[in-house]
Design a protein around this motif. Structure first.
Motif, PDB file in Angstrom:
ATOM      1  N   GLY A 277       0.833  -1.201   0.000  1.00  0.00           N
ATOM      2  CA  GLY A 277       0.000   0.000   0.000  1.00  0.00           C
ATOM      3  C   GLY A 277       0.865   1.248   0.000  1.00  0.00           C
ATOM      4  N   PRO A 278       0.245   2.397   0.220  1.00  0.00           N
ATOM      5  CA  PRO A 278      -1.077   2.596   0.796  1.00  0.00           C
ATOM      6  C   PRO A 278      -2.245   2.419  -0.158  1.00  0.00           C
ATOM      7  N   TYR A 279      -1.987   2.408  -1.481  1.00  0.00           N
ATOM      8  CA  TYR A 279      -3.072   2.382  -2.445  1.00  0.00           C
ATOM      9  C   TYR A 279      -2.802   1.355  -3.535  1.00  0.00           C
ATOM     10  N   ILE A 280      -3.863   1.007  -4.257  1.00  0.00           N
ATOM     11  CA  ILE A 280      -3.735   0.471  -5.602  1.00  0.00           C
ATOM     12  C   ILE A 280      -3.966   1.657  -6.532  1.00  0.00           C
ATOM     13  N   VAL A 281      -2.942   2.049  -7.255  1.00  0.00           N
ATOM     14  CA  VAL A 281      -3.043   3.203  -8.152  1.00  0.00           C
ATOM     15  C   VAL A 281      -3.200   2.673  -9.573  1.00  0.00           C
ATOM     16  N   THR A 282      -4.274   3.082 -10.224  1.00  0.00           N
ATOM     17  CA  THR A 282      -4.587   2.539 -11.536  1.00  0.00           C
ATOM     18  C   THR A 282      -3.610   3.048 -12.600  1.00  0.00           C
ATOM     19  N   PRO A 283      -3.436   2.269 -13.673  1.00  0.00           N
ATOM     20  CA  PRO A 283      -2.418   2.608 -14.683  1.00  0.00           C
ATOM     21  C   PRO A 283      -2.579   3.991 -15.304  1.00  0.00           C
ATOM     22  N   ASP A 284      -3.804   4.492 -15.391  1.00  0.00           N
ATOM     23  CA  ASP A 284      -3.991   5.806 -16.009  1.00  0.00           C
ATOM     24  C   ASP A 284      -3.322   6.922 -15.225  1.00  0.00           C
ATOM     25  N   GLU A 285      -3.111   6.720 -13.918  1.00  0.00           N
ATOM     26  CA  GLU A 285      -2.432   7.719 -13.094  1.00  0.00           C
ATOM     27  C   GLU A 285      -0.921   7.526 -13.085  1.00  0.00           C
ATOM     28  N   ILE A 286      -0.463   6.377 -13.526  1.00  0.00           N
ATOM     29  CA  ILE A 286       0.967   6.044 -13.465  1.00  0.00           C
ATOM     30  C   ILE A 286       1.692   6.413 -14.748  1.00  0.00           C
ATOM     31  N   GLY A 287       1.038   6.169 -15.878  1.00  0.00           N
ATOM     32  CA  GLY A 287       1.755   6.324 -17.143  1.00  0.00           C
ATOM     33  C   GLY A 287       2.724   5.166 -17.315  1.00  0.00           C
ATOM     34  N   ASN A 288       3.958   5.472 -17.611  1.00  0.00           N
ATOM     35  CA  ASN A 288       4.969   4.448 -17.811  1.00  0.00           C
ATOM     36  C   ASN A 288       5.462   3.940 -16.448  1.00  0.00           C
ATOM     37  N   PRO A 289       5.235   2.664 -16.111  1.00  0.00           N
ATOM     38  CA  PRO A 289       5.687   2.157 -14.815  1.00  0.00           C
ATOM     39  C   PRO A 289       7.200   2.038 -14.703  1.00  0.00           C
ATOM     40  N   HIS A 290       7.896   2.299 -15.805  1.00  0.00           N
ATOM     41  CA  HIS A 290       9.360   2.204 -15.811  1.00  0.00           C
ATOM     42  C   HIS A 290      10.027   3.574 -15.821  1.00  0.00           C
ATOM     43  N   GLU A 291       9.314   4.553 -15.249  1.00  0.00           N
ATOM     44  CA  GLU A 291       9.891   5.893 -15.094  1.00  0.00           C
ATOM     45  C   GLU A 291       9.589   6.430 -13.701  1.00  0.00           C
ATOM     46  N   LEU A 292       9.657   5.573 -12.696  1.00  0.00           N
ATOM     47  CA  LEU A 292       9.266   5.950 -11.339  1.00  0.00           C
ATOM     48  C   LEU A 292      10.468   5.949 -10.400  1.00  0.00           C
ATOM     49  N   GLU A 293      10.674   7.055  -9.708  1.00  0.00           N
ATOM     50  CA  GLU A 293      11.702   7.093  -8.666  1.00  0.00           C
ATOM     51  C   GLU A 293      11.291   6.190  -7.504  1.00  0.00           C
ATOM     52  N   ILE A 294      12.266   5.492  -6.927  1.00  0.00           N
ATOM     53  CA  ILE A 294      12.011   4.584  -5.812  1.00  0.00           C
ATOM     54  C   ILE A 294      13.124   4.745  -4.789  1.00  0.00           C
ATOM     55  N   TRP A 295      12.752   4.934  -3.509  1.00  0.00           N
ATOM     56  CA  TRP A 295      13.781   5.030  -2.474  1.00  0.00           C
ATOM     57  C   TRP A 295      13.269   4.482  -1.141  1.00  0.00           C
ATOM     58  N   LEU A 296      14.211   4.168  -0.283  1.00  0.00           N
ATOM     59  CA  LEU A 296      13.919   3.671   1.058  1.00  0.00           C
ATOM     60  C   LEU A 296      14.898   4.283   2.045  1.00  0.00           C
ATOM     61  N   GLU A 297      14.387   4.699   3.204  1.00  0.00           N
ATOM     62  CA  GLU A 297      15.209   5.222   4.292  1.00  0.00           C
ATOM     63  C   GLU A 297      15.064   4.333   5.528  1.00  0.00           C
ATOM     64  N   VAL A 298      16.148   4.197   6.260  1.00  0.00           N
ATOM     65  CA  VAL A 298      16.126   3.570   7.579  1.00  0.00           C
ATOM     66  C   VAL A 298      16.613   4.605   8.578  1.00  0.00           C
ATOM     67  N   ASN A 299      15.750   4.940   9.527  1.00  0.00           N
ATOM     68  CA  ASN A 299      16.062   5.961  10.544  1.00  0.00           C
ATOM     69  C   ASN A 299      16.517   7.276   9.907  1.00  0.00           C
ATOM     70  N   GLY A 300      15.847   7.637   8.809  1.00  0.00           N
ATOM     71  CA  GLY A 300      16.126   8.905   8.143  1.00  0.00           C
ATOM     72  C   GLY A 300      17.316   8.889   7.213  1.00  0.00           C
ATOM     73  N   GLU A 301      18.014   7.763   7.113  1.00  0.00           N
ATOM     74  CA  GLU A 301      19.190   7.664   6.233  1.00  0.00           C
ATOM     75  C   GLU A 301      18.827   6.907   4.962  1.00  0.00           C
ATOM     76  N   LYS A 302      19.090   7.486   3.813  1.00  0.00           N
ATOM     77  CA  LYS A 302      18.753   6.874   2.538  1.00  0.00           C
ATOM     78  C   LYS A 302      19.593   5.618   2.329  1.00  0.00           C
TER      79      LYS A 302
END
Length: 283
Positions: free
Chosen positions: A180-205
């Motif tokens: 989650g938090p959502y299922i976002v439909t493809p019309d709102e995403i566009g190309n699924p291979h142009e999305l930034e993705i990141w993860l932080e642990v305790n505020g550190e990338k």
């Protein structure tokens, strides 16, 4: 559109987030968002004026955006840099494994450490939600079977994983599947291979990449998996994680521990926020 489920654990109601980021209740349309009701919800929402649904006031916990799934499929080593950091061969075809459906967890719910866990790790991933039955579909047609996308944290215990290559066991403990938090439909995403993705642990990338770095595309993954099992509405496929997991840290991994905080973002899909806690019972 953004479909979600909101409310206390076990008492979630179906919801939708409109273009103004207002949460609206779908209870008059459907009792819950489940594998059985998902196709109906997707069809009906296209024909409805979303603004007619009642606004949900206040702040509410968001649960998994679908109540349950028949399958929680995952793809391993689908980012080149992650395969290198894990010191594993780059796959010639998608590496398929499973997470138990019972590991499903809300996007902001606690991740609970099993008492025998020793090497708990994180994995931010783009999740695919299947919208209709897919069996031996072509790459060209595969995106037509996608209901939408979601964030997945493929929580893993590396100690379990490398006990005779026990991937499913390592990734299926209770709470190891925040979605989650959502299922976002493809019309709102566009190309699924142009999305930034990141993860932080305790505020550190820890992880920072883009879905353009995936080895196998969404269409290739859906087609490939559908040739080995029939995908049902609501089924989840986690598409792999980029570099930056604890397993690949130098000079030594820093495993998750009680009290740690995880924050995940995928462009257009929202955020997850988890706290790591301890438990005393087995997973």
């Amino acid at each position: 559109m953004k479909l979600c489920r909101y409310g206390d654990v076990g008492l979630e109601k179906p919801g939708i987030v409109d273009a103004n980021n207002v949460l609206r209740d779908l209870s008059e349309m459907v009792e819950d968002i489940t594998p059985e009701t998902l196709p109906f919800v997707l069809t009906m929402i296209k024909e409805q004026d979303i603004s007619r649904f009642p606004e949900v006031k206040g702040n509410h916990r968001l649960g998994t955006p679908i109540k349950s799934v028949s399958k929680f499929v995952a793809i391993g080593l689908n980012y080149l840099d992650h395969a290198h950091e894990a010191d594993l061969p780059v796959p010639d075809e998608p590496v398929v494994f499973f997470k138990a459906p019972s590991c499903l967890n809300g996007p902001d719910d606690d991740i609970v450490i099993p008492p025998h866990s020793t090497k708990l790790d994180w994995e931010a991933e783009l999740g695919i939600v299947i919208g209709r039955e897919a069996k031996q579909v072509s790459v060209e047609d595969a995106l037509g079977f996608v209901a939408g996308y979601s964030i997945v944290n493929d929580v893993s215990d590396r100690g379990f994983q490398f006990q005779s290559s026990q991937w499913d066991k390592a990734k299926s403990c209770d709470t190891f599947g925040p979605v989650g938090p959502y299922i976002v439909t493809p019309d709102e995403i566009g190309n699924p291979h142009e999305l930034e993705i990141w993860l932080e642990v305790n505020g550190e990338k820890r992880q920072q990449s883009n879905t353009s770095q995936m080895i196998f595309s969404v269409a290739e993954i859906v087609s490939y998996v559908s040739h080995y099992m029939t995908l049902k509405p609501g089924d989840l496929i986690a598409t792999g994680t980029p570099a930056g997991v604890s397993l690949g840290m130098k000079p030594a991994p820093v495993w998750l521990k009680a009290g740690d905080r995880i924050r995940i973002h995928i462009e257009k899909l929202g955020y997850q926020n988890q706290r790591v806690t301890e438990q005393t019972a087995s997973c």
